[in-house]
Design a protein around this motif. Sequence first.
Motif, short mmCIF file in Angstrom:
data_model
loop_
_atom_site.label_atom_id
_atom_site.label_comp_id
_atom_site.label_asym_id
_atom_site.label_seq_id
_atom_site.Cartn_x
_atom_site.Cartn_y
_atom_site.Cartn_z
N ASP A 1 65.98 3.70 79.34
CA ASP A 1 66.39 2.66 80.29
C ASP A 1 67.55 1.83 79.76
N ASP B 1 58.34 1.79 80.72
CA ASP B 1 59.70 2.13 81.11
C ASP B 1 59.84 2.01 82.62
N PHE B 2 60.99 2.41 83.15
CA PHE B 2 61.24 2.29 84.58
C PHE B 2 60.37 3.24 85.42
#
Length: 263
Positions: free
Chosen positions: A41, A94-95
């Motif tokens: 990211d 994370d995303f």
Amino acid sequence: MQVFSVQRGDGPIVLGQPHGGTFVPDDIAARLNANGQVLADTDWHINQLYDGLVANATVVQSHVHRYVIDANRDPAGASLYPGQNTTTLVPLTDFDGQTIWAEGQEPSTDEIEARRIAYHAPYHNALEQELERVRAKHGVAILFDCHSIRSKIPFLFEGTLPEMNIGTDGGVTCALGIEAAAYEFSHSSPYSTVLNGRFRGGWTTRHYGRPNEGQHAIQMELAQSTYLSTETPPWAFDEKKATRLRRWLVDILDAIQDTALEL
């Protein structure tokens, strides 16, 4: 390792780059799991993309990765997008919503505060000083916060993200003329464009945008498909794509600067 760097210019534009850094201290890196250690990211090559676009712009760049602490999050920990999936001041996932820390290695509240003091505050102190400096010189300062992200992240948004995402928190963080100039030149480009869509401007834009004081802030979130060869490892910079994109970013930045100086 430098926490941040400043490339000082004489013009009214300050380019903020909070998410391009990849530095993670060794003791923190050892606590990331295999997924976190990929550092997926990242706003890959964002400094290279914007390099030299405005000859007299100031650039304030964080070199610290957002997994250490996110320089574009509220230091008090408040969510930017209540009710929507997002990441926190020190991300736990994370995303894609997948954990980034080894089991039991998530940072404590005290550690998050220590990181804020060590990494978040110095970047913003520098950013604030540069905005004050250029505003004293020109009577106006424009923070253009430079971001990029993968174009498809189901955890954060549905479908494919528009290629240019302009954020002014609904017109609050800059004069309407500046917002209009940014949108007009983005919309006239070959790139799909949205104003105040999924990304309305992060904490940086909302914190520094005070148009009634002559200080304007606007965020540009670019889909990484516009300048990377691939949005997966190794996230290579694509010179042909970037050259095409940079031509339009020059127009956008010039239009913003010209509009601000006429206010």
